[in-house]
Motif scaffolding. Sequence first.
Motif: not given
Length: 194
Positions: A62-64
């Motif tokens: 994911g992005n984080d």
Amino acid sequence: MAIAAFVLISLVAAAMPMKLQSLENGGSQWAWAKSVENQKETAATTTTTTTLQFYFHDIVSGNDPTVVRVAEATSTDKSPTLFGALNMADDPLTEGPDPNSKLVGRAQGLYGSAGKAVLSLIMALNFCFTDGAYNGSCVTVLGRNPALDPVRELPIASGSGLFRLGRGYAIARTHWFNFTTGDAIVGYNVTVVH
């Protein structure tokens, strides 16, 4: 990214202490180990035993992400165990297995793949708590994590805050693992004497 697959084992709170025995008269003897009965502690202080149950969320995708690879050997990607990979983590610790359950702390530190033939992690993580009476206190996990075993016992090497001079063990059991992303949820049951 498959390195997060190592941190997959959830905890069960039933660890039995093992005692190595030397049979000096006629039995087999282990040359590399000796067992000594514990003496009574001489400190003038009393000790407390605390048991903690929480879930560790290792998020690689994911992005984080909460885990990132910070180093690797030139041969790491050719190794079936990702031998030589080193990851830095800042994973949420929650009350239940649901990622949206109450946040009780963070697991901060590093873990790396230390096994060439069998997946085995070396872990140096602080479980730092942010909830209730334990807010600001940490326990330190420092040791080997045979990540593919269904249940693992890891040493609690130290502590701070309410867990100052802590020692004990953590039982880890994987609650959930995504083979595609490498994300994992691991249940921990920690017993600490402090």
